[in-house]
Design an enzyme around this catalytic site. Structure first.
Site, PDB file in Angstrom:
ATOM      1  N   ARG A  15      18.017 -95.315  90.320  1.00  0.00           N
ATOM      2  CA  ARG A  15      17.182 -94.667  89.305  1.00  0.00           C
ATOM      3  C   ARG A  15      16.331 -93.546  89.903  1.00  0.00           C
ATOM      4  NH1 ARG A  15      19.075 -99.104  87.951  1.00  0.00           N
ATOM      5  NH2 ARG A  15      19.289 -99.869  85.828  1.00  0.00           N
ATOM      6  N   ALA A 389      10.258-102.401  85.195  1.00  0.00           N
ATOM      7  CA  ALA A 389       9.363-101.684  86.107  1.00  0.00           C
ATOM      8  C   ALA A 389       7.966-101.497  85.519  1.00  0.00           C
ATOM      9  CB  ALA A 389       9.975-100.341  86.484  1.00  0.00           C
ATOM     10  N   VAL A 451      12.463-110.639  71.542  1.00  0.00           N
ATOM     11  CA  VAL A 451      11.600-110.388  70.400  1.00  0.00           C
ATOM     12  C   VAL A 451      12.385-109.552  69.385  1.00  0.00           C
ATOM     13  CG1 VAL A 451       9.407-109.431  69.625  1.00  0.00           C
ATOM     14  CG2 VAL A 451       9.584-110.450  71.889  1.00  0.00           C
ATOM     15  N   ASP A 475      12.466 -99.835  76.568  1.00  0.00           N
ATOM     16  CA  ASP A 475      13.285 -98.677  76.920  1.00  0.00           C
ATOM     17  C   ASP A 475      14.139 -98.180  75.763  1.00  0.00           C
ATOM     18  OD1 ASP A 475      15.102-100.694  76.706  1.00  0.00           O
ATOM     19  OD2 ASP A 475      15.965-100.458  78.707  1.00  0.00           O
ATOM     20  N   ASN A 476      13.826 -98.611  74.521  1.00  0.00           N
ATOM     21  CA  ASN A 476      14.588 -98.097  73.383  1.00  0.00           C
ATOM     22  C   ASN A 476      13.715 -98.033  72.147  1.00  0.00           C
ATOM     23  OD1 ASN A 476      15.392-100.553  71.453  1.00  0.00           O
ATOM     24  ND2 ASN A 476      15.395-101.279  73.576  1.00  0.00           N
ATOM     25  N   CYS A 531      36.408 -87.784  65.972  1.00  0.00           N
ATOM     26  CA  CYS A 531      37.549 -86.906  66.269  1.00  0.00           C
ATOM     27  C   CYS A 531      37.374 -86.213  67.620  1.00  0.00           C
ATOM     28  CB  CYS A 531      37.748 -85.886  65.161  1.00  0.00           C
ATOM     29  SG  CYS A 531      36.333 -84.831  64.861  1.00  0.00           S
TER      30      CYS A 531
END
Length: 913
Positions: A15, A389, A451, A475-476, A531
């Site tokens: 990372r 982290a 969660v 992280d999302n 496509c």
């Protein structure tokens, strides 16, 4: 990373490598750092040197109780045994990374020290050092050839400063840290200057004076491979040099930003004190950096005069310091000043005794925020939802702040989504144990649940009602939105943060004061059209996603469907009888296919892999070129094959090509995995694979007309283009089924789970080789394994500095939330350490909607009506009318209409409970 071999260990550095790049990583691996001062600031800095060759930790002080509140490597027993700080922290820093050599120094470093020993270091960092010593060391470092990079920094409670001097000529090879994108071209004028327009009004993101390089331009071919300086005209167009004498632009092409190195000149600390400039992180108080600068210079003078720091709560010392501050008049450039004065309550609101030391680990914190606030932190009940982290940095800060002490009935509940750690334990359990090592008084509860809506029986309203606040380190976006919605419905503050490489953000959400996370919408992630993935990739991201999808379809989705079929139809004999009579069973399409092609030996896995190569990288190209020949034109007369469409070139298999060999072996290994077929190391050798491939017969292939020339056809969904199962496949499936019954061979398959970080499982070998082969087929520059891993694994680049920064900023806001501070005190932050930019702003104030008179509502409002057991809909509406003075016109619950007067029969519902 071993400095001698220069190999980068991706299991440790992947990372960080994505953020810094290999060149910087290699330079760091050959660098030695001298770090002085093992207080809280020094130990935070020490954690950032995970990729250097060597670090010398310098300190002359013994462990004190005060250190327990800021140095997370010092324990109570270290204080009691009066150990040296540097001796305590050295082994704990060293165990973080076996590649970094860590040694210690406890020699005096003062105005009389011979500084020649510093010549062996590439970077010198001073903390807890007096200004005169900083200036002397800085002058020495600046005078060396090449100069030794110097950093001086201090933290005094709520104020910090950082000074950098990297020499007279410090070259930055990448001034922004952003990865250049390929931007496709719509048109280039034949003019002076030539004007370039981006396709589909895509923003180019360029600045005047930057340079771009052109590729694959049709017609105006003279531009290809040339670097041109740009002059921005609009977000979608820019001017370049004279193109009037070039051939006319025909079609296609793209450009990419060329990174231009930039050289910076740094002044010494002495020079900056004489002629400074200023960086302003918070524009709501532009005067703050200068004020802190003056105050810190005054603090230095105070120490020179009194040989000590001012005493906590001493008004006489405060008056002396204030007078010294008023005598200072300077500004600054190479320094960053940052403060958090908002966490300090007005002195007149608190007794002086609030700030006095009490001989425990919280004396440093108490001097900043007072005893009452410390007690509130101890009682806090926090729910932290995180992924790794940032979450661990948060926990470290909670331990140092004393958030959630058992004796005060406080608690920190943590959920870390990743299931296992390096100790084969759940990450949440490991994190909880590590946190309690820092501060044994903490009450930390590790949860193993995700969660999400499925766990609302656990994390229900009662659970949220027991909390004081929620902290997220996710992280999302989807997970953030969900946790935010639960906080809003339960009136709980939320502290959110995130990082992306050198960038970071924090957002503070407070009930009835600010908007929530869901109040604003981030632009949706661009999805690659089907496509494009299937037939018309134009950039490397398309081929990587295609390879990732192939993995998911062949080794996860199909085996799972197959297993589901046999869970539904548990008797193989009954299925065999029904298939033999020609009966169609639901889900049998894939089952027949998989049964008819099921390998039972390693040799057959190699054969299947070779046929996949032929299908993916040769037949697909032949079919497309048959359906859309190179001279195909659209209705408007333009060429079908022009940017961003790229015509494919069929690939002939060559075992001597390492990419071809890797694809065959990795694909065979994956098929062996899902079919539970064993193999040996010898089976993976080129000799064995070549011997098997020599026996494989590749059927002749003739392109068909099954693909329509209409471009709309290629956009059909996969299930609309399935070919019927052939009678041969049905017969083979029956044979396989009969054999499975006769030999008692299991019918279950073993679906894989994509794991990017295990280099031994062949997953990344497959995705990297498949993506690179497809890229080659479409004349796209292939990506190396590292880049492929980042995109396929959706890895978020990260470095310790950004992670620590957001965690520290969140901790400051946590104190404000607990203290019930005013709206103006709260700060959101965005930073980019690569530029560098730090921007502190007030949160967005909550929007209130007027209904009538003085009745407002916001996202935080919850109107409560108390009924009884036989409460009817009519009584409910009357209660709303009486309590809030408004006339209900309809009643809905979610998408259900409970009462709408104009709907037939709804008036009868008024009598229902």
């Amino acid at each position: 990373m071993a400095a001698d071999s220069m190999e980068i260990d991706d299991s440790l550095y992947s990372r960080q490598r994505y953020v810094l790049g290999d060149r910087a990583m290699h330079q760091m691996a050959q660098s030695s750092v001298f770090l002085s001062g093992m207080g809280g600031l020094g130990i935070e800095i020490a954690l950032c040197f995970v990729a250097v060759q060597a670090v010398t930790l310098h300190d002359t002080k013994q462990c004190e109780t005060w250190d327990l509140g800021c140095n997370f490597f010092i324990r109570k027993e270290d204080v009691l045994s009066q150990r040296r700080r540097v001796e305590v922290v050295c082994p704990r820093v060293a165990e973080l990374n076996p590649y970094v050599h860590v040694d210690i120094s406890s020699s005096a470093l003062d105005d009389n020290t011979d500084l020649s020993f510093l010549r062996k270091y590439q970077c010198v960092i001073l903390t807890e050092a007096r200004l005169n010593l900083q200036k002397r060391v800085n002058d020495f470092c600046h005078s060396q050839q090449p100069p030794i990079r110097f950093i001086g920094c201090d933290a005094y409670g709520i104020c910090v400063r950082v000074f950098c001097d990297f020499g007279d000529e410090f070259e930055v090879s990448d001034p922004t840290g952003e990865e250049p994108k390929e931007i496709f071209i719509q048109n280039i004028t034949q003019d002076n200057p030539g004007v370039v327009t981006c396709m589909d009004n895509q923003p180019h993101g360029l600045q005047t004076g930057q340079s771009v390089i052109f590729r694959e331009v049709g017609g105006m071919v003279e531009l290809n491979g040339t670097t041109q300086q740009v002059s921005v005209l609009s977000p979608h167009s820019f001017a370049i040099r004279d193109t009037s004498l070039l051939q006319p632009y025909a079609h296609g092409g793209f450009f990419v930003l060329v990174k231009t190195p930039k050289t910076y000149r740094f002044e010494t600390l002495e020079q900056q004190l004489c002629d400074p400039q200023v960086l302003i992180p918070d524009f709501s108080k532009p005067e703050a950096p200068l004020q802190i600068h003056a105050a810190m210079l005054a603090l230095e003078t105070f120490q020179e005069q009194h040989s000590r720091l001012p005493n906590v709560g001493c008004l006489q010392d405060a008056d002396v310091l204030l007078k010294l501050t008023e005598e200072v008049n300077a500004t600054l450039k190479n320094k960053l000043y940052l403060d958090a004065v908002e966490v300090v309550r007005p002195l007149q609101a608190l007794a002086t005794e609030e700030f006095f030391p009490r001989g425990d680990r919280y004396d440093g914190l108490r001097a900043c925020i007072g005893e009452s606030m410390c007690l509130e932190l101890h009682k806090l009940r926090v729910f932290m939802v995180g992924c790794g982290a940032i979450g661990c940095e948060m926990l470290k800060n909670f331990a140092l702040l004393g958030v959630g002490l058992a004796k005060s009935s406080g608690e920190v509940s943590i959920v870390l989504f990743s299931s296992v750690s390096h100790r084969k334990k759940p990450k949440s359990t490991t994190a909880a144990e590590a946190t309690c090592e820092i501060n044994p008084d903490l009450q930390v509860e590790a949860h193993l649940n995700k969660v999400c809506p499925a766990t609302e029986n656990i994390y229900n309203d009662s659970f949220y009602s027991s909390l004081n606040l929620v902290v997220t380190a996710l992280d999302n976006v989807e997970a953030r939105r969900y946790v935010d919605s639960r906080c809003v419905s339960n009136q709980r503050p939320l502290l959110d943060s995130g990082t992306m490489g050198t960038k970071g953000h924090t957002e503070i959400i407070v009930p009835n004061l600010t908007e929530s996370y869901n109040s604003h919408r981030d632009p949706p992630e661009e999805e690659i059209p089907f496509c494009t993935l299937k037939s018309f990739p134009s950039v490397i991201e398309h081929t990587i996603q295609w390879a990732r999808d192939k993995f998911e379809n062949a080794f996860v989705h199909k085996p799972s469907l197959y297993n589901s079929f046999w869970q539904t139809h548990s008797s193989a004999e009954v299925v065999l009888q029904r298939m033999q009579t020609g009966e169609s069973l639901e889900g049998s399409f894939q089952v027949i296919k998989l049964l008819s092609r099921r390998p039972s030996r390693w040799e057959q896995c190699i054969t299947v892999a070779r046929l996949k190569f032929e299908k993916y990288f040769k037949r697909k190209a032949l079919q497309l070129l048959h359906s859309f020949p190179l001279d195909t034109r659209l209705k408007d007369g333009s060429l079908f094959w022009q940017s961003p469409k790229r015509p494919p070139t069929p690939i002939e298999f060559d075992l001597k090509d390492s990419l071809h060999f890797t694809f065959i072996v990795s694909t065979a290994r994956l098929f062996a995995g899902i079919y539970n077929i064993s193999y040996t190391e010898k089976d993976l050798s080129e000799e064995t694979v070549a011997r098997i491939l020599a026996t494989v017969k590749i059927p002749q292939y003739s392109p068909s007309e099954k693909v329509s020339r209409s471009t709309d056809e290629s956009a059909k969904k996969p299930d609309q283009m399935k070919m019927p199962v052939s009678s041969e496949e049905e017969r083979e499936a029956i044979v396989q089924l009969e054999e499975a019954i006769a030999t008692d061979r299991g019918l279950q398959m073993s679906p894989l789970q994509f794991e990017k970080d295990d280099d031994s499982n062949g997953h990344m070998d497959f995705v990297t080789s498949a993506s690179a082969l497809r890229a080659t087929m479409y004349s796209i520059e292939p990506a190396d394994r590292l880049k492929t891993k980042r995109i396929a694994g959706k890895i978020i680049p990260a470095i310790a500095t950004a992670t620590a920064a957001v965690a520290g900023l969140v901790a400051l806001e946590l104190i404000k939330v607990v203290g019930g501070y005013e709206f103006e005190s709260f700060k959101n932050c965005f930073f980019n350490l690569a530029i560098p930019v730090i921007v502190l702003t007030e949160p967005a104030i909550v929007k209130r909607t007027l209904i009538r008179n003085n009745i407002y509502f916001s996202i935080w409002d919850c109107w409560t009506i108390f009924g009884h057991e036989d409460f009817t809909l009519s009584e409910f509406m009357n209660a709303v009318r009486e309590k809030y003075g408004i006339e209900p016109t309809m009643v809905v619950h979610g998408v259900k209409m409970l009462y709408v007067p104009v709907m037939p029969g709804h008036s009868k519902r008024l009598k229902l409970t």
